[in-house]
Enzyme design. Structure first.
Site, PDB file in Angstrom:
ATOM      1  N   ASP A   1       6.541   1.104   6.246  1.00 11.67           N
ATOM      2  CA  ASP A   1       5.260   0.757   6.208  1.00 11.67           C
ATOM      3  C   ASP A   1       4.579   1.756   5.166  1.00 11.67           C
ATOM      4  OD1 ASP A   1       2.711  -0.143   6.632  1.00 11.67           O
ATOM      5  OD2 ASP A   1       2.644   0.553   8.536  1.00 11.67           O
TER       6      ASP A   1
ATOM      7  N   GLU B   1      -5.504   1.918   3.267  1.00  9.97           N
ATOM      8  CA  GLU B   1      -4.750   0.702   3.883  1.00  9.97           C
ATOM      9  C   GLU B   1      -5.052   1.387   5.570  1.00  9.97           C
ATOM     10  OE1 GLU B   1      -3.361  -2.430   6.341  1.00  9.97           O
ATOM     11  OE2 GLU B   1      -2.538  -0.526   6.133  1.00  9.97           O
ATOM     12  N   GLU B   2      -4.406   2.271   5.846  1.00  8.14           N
ATOM     13  CA  GLU B   2      -4.070   2.749   7.246  1.00  8.14           C
ATOM     14  C   GLU B   2      -5.466   3.421   7.852  1.00  8.14           C
ATOM     15  OE1 GLU B   2      -1.695   1.732   8.775  1.00  8.14           O
ATOM     16  OE2 GLU B   2       0.122   1.615   7.339  1.00  8.14           O
TER      17      GLU B   2
ATOM     18  N   ASP C   1      -0.461   4.421   0.938  1.00  5.15           N
ATOM     19  CA  ASP C   1      -0.658   5.270   1.849  1.00  5.15           C
ATOM     20  C   ASP C   1      -0.033   5.073   3.055  1.00  5.15           C
ATOM     21  OD1 ASP C   1      -2.307   3.141   2.284  1.00  5.15           O
ATOM     22  OD2 ASP C   1      -3.303   4.122   3.638  1.00  5.15           O
TER      23      ASP C   1
ATOM     24  N   HIS D   1       0.940  -1.115  -0.083  1.00  4.72           N
ATOM     25  CA  HIS D   1       0.007   0.191  -0.162  1.00  4.72           C
ATOM     26  C   HIS D   1       0.665   1.258   0.016  1.00  4.72           C
ATOM     27  CE1 HIS D   1       0.399   0.714   4.442  1.00  4.72           C
ATOM     28  NE2 HIS D   1       0.311  -0.443   4.620  1.00  4.72           N
TER      29      HIS D   1
ATOM     30  N   GLU E   1     -11.368  -0.871   4.678  1.00  7.30           N
ATOM     31  CA  GLU E   1     -11.985  -1.971   4.011  1.00  7.30           C
ATOM     32  C   GLU E   1     -12.499  -1.994   2.584  1.00  7.30           C
ATOM     33  OE1 GLU E   1     -14.169  -0.488   6.946  1.00  7.30           O
ATOM     34  OE2 GLU E   1     -12.218  -1.039   7.925  1.00  7.30           O
TER      35      GLU E   1
ATOM     36  N   HIS F   1       4.170   3.408  12.291  1.00  6.82           N
ATOM     37  CA  HIS F   1       3.138   4.061  13.101  1.00  6.82           C
ATOM     38  C   HIS F   1       3.924   4.863  14.358  1.00  6.82           C
ATOM     39  CE1 HIS F   1      -0.224   1.227  11.847  1.00  6.82           C
ATOM     40  NE2 HIS F   1       0.683   0.914  10.903  1.00  6.82           N
TER      41      HIS F   1
HETATM   42 ZN   LIG Z   1       1.063  -1.453   6.332  1.00  8.89          ZN
END
Ligand SMILES: [Zn+2]
Length: 446
Positions: free
Chosen positions: A122, A153-154, A91, A89, A158, A418
């Site tokens: 990530d 995704e973050e 984002d 991903h 869904e 994160h």
């Molecule tokens: Zn991730």
């Protein structure tokens, strides 16, 4: 291509690979409400350009209802060859407090073979892993290739699952690579073969028409907050193990870290003990965990002398792959209702569930990735689990029960995903890219 040629191609491509990763990291593609949309779309455009540069003949952005576009690319399979789906991903998480960063989060900074920046690991490392592994083949791919790079995704991610469920053929493949995890340690190759699912709910306790003076009524009037606290603490025993009936503990077949290592990575303070019993791997990857993640109660600042009429808590349950999220939700809410003291009124709402994942027993893709990692890292991968959930993996596993799903990546346990000062180790990234390119070649040979 021979393994030597693949390794040489990846090695020669590394300067460009790192430069492209830096270009991606420089874009603050935070797909959260309240953040500008333009950079997210800019990252989609760059991702599209990078996939084209990897030699894929068909690349396009796919509009995703209620979310940012996914970027999709494909190349047909040579006759008789299997097809591999590659996922990552583009984002990223918000940067949080910039004061906690040693370098600006969206100014990629390279020092001593490490690249710092939000998303460096990530999961822009995953995006670049696929791009660089494919580039090694210069357009002559040994397998059929499908790449899907998600754009949201973050945050409430869904939408891609819904999209895939409406058009599963787009991503149908014999093997699926989710490059959004990592090794516990640099140079220590692993495959993530188990993911916990999750369930969450809000519980509300009501006792009085409204809060009343604690001097006039305290000691007699039932306190909603006290009732809620008794209910919440009853979910764990003295040792800190979950003791809700129905939530059975499991064991993890692979190897996890020691208690000392976990203390260090989690930053547990001196003199404070860990909770629960059994191995760390059993507790993290094969058993239930329950965490109270929020409370609606009066804050300390400005607290008044009152017995509370209402109190709420948000509760999250991590569900091992042996369990079922919906059943766990029923078990925990049923337990809380049963043990609620003093006849208090209890209600539940805001339910959420996500299914876990356990990899199958192995097959040609697993054998190929074992050989590829053994060559790229100098040792065969071991199996680890992950305590978090990746809902997309559960959807893919359900839609394509025959597909082999492989999870690996360059997000090692110290990558600070994160968190402030996120980073990727560039040697680790090179090994993962090499392993992926070798995997595609090995898998084609069966
Ligand atoms: Zn991730």
């Amino acid at each position: 291509m021979t393994p030597e040629e693949i390794e040489a191609a990846v090695h020669a491509g590394m300067p460009q690979t790192v430069e492209d990763l830096e270009r991606l990291v420089a874009i603050p593609s935070v797909a959260f409400p309240g953040h500008p949309e333009a950079p997210v779309l800019e990252a989609a455009a760059l991702t599209e350009q990078l996939l084209r540069s990897a030699g894929l003949p068909h690349v396009r952005q796919i509009p995703i209802e209620g979310g940012f576009p996914a970027v999709y690319g494909e190349a047909p399979a040579p006759p008789g060859a299997p097809t591999v789906l590659l996922y990552a991903h583009y984002d990223v998480q918000p940067a949080g407090d910039p004061g906690l960063w040693k370098t600006p989060p969206f100014e990629p900074t390279r020092t001593d073979g490490v690249l710092y920046g939000r998303g460096a690991a990530d999961d822009k490392s995953g995006v670049i892993t696929h791009v660089a592994a494919l580039r090694a083949f210069q357009g002559r791919f040994p397998v059929g290739v499908k790449v899907i790079i998600e754009g949201q995704e973050e945050y409430a991610g869904e939408q891609l699952e819904h999209f895939i469920e409406s058009d599963p053929e787009l991503v149908r493949a014999d093997a699926m690579v989710i490059a959004d995890v990592g090794n516990p340690y640099i140079g220590d190759p692993t495959l993530t073969t188990s993911l916990r699912g999750m369930a969450a709910f809000t519980v509300e306790v009501r006792t009085l028409a409204e809060a009343v003076h604690s001097g006039s009524f305290g000691g007699v009037a039932p306190d909603a907050l006290a009732a809620l606290m008794r209910m919440l603490t009853a979910m764990h025993d003295e040792a800190g193990d979950v003791c809700v009936p129905g939530l059975a503990r499991g064991t993890f077949s692979g190897q996890g870290c020691s208690e000392e290592e976990l203390r260090a990575t989690a930053g547990v303070l001196d003199g404070v003990s860990l909770v629960g019993t059994g191995t760390v791997a059993d507790r993290l990857w094969a058993s239930y965990a329950i965490t109270v993640t929020g409370l609606d109660v009066p804050s300390v600042q400005g607290a008044i002398n009152a017995v509370q009429a209402v109190a709420r808590a948000r509760v999250t349950i991590r569900v091992p792959p042996s369990g079922d999220a919906k059943t766990a939700l029923d078990d925990v809410t049923g337990f809380l209702r049963k043990i609620a003291p003093w006849g208090v009124q209890v209600s539940f709402g805001d339910f959420a569930t996500g299914t876990g994942f356990r990899a199958g027993a192995g097959g040609p893709a697993r054998e190929a990735v074992d050989r590829a990692m053994a060559r790229a890292f100098g040792q065969a991968p071991r199996e680890v689990g992950q305590g978090g959930s990746i809902p997309l993996v559960a959807s893919l596993a359900r839609l394509f029960p025959e597909a082999e799903i492989l999870l690996y990546g360059a997000e090692d346990d110290h990558a600070s995903i994160h968190a402030p000062n996120e980073r990727v180790v560039l040697d680790e990234l090179r090994r993962i890219i090499t392993a992926e390119a070798l995997f595609l070649s090995e898998y084609a040979q069966g």
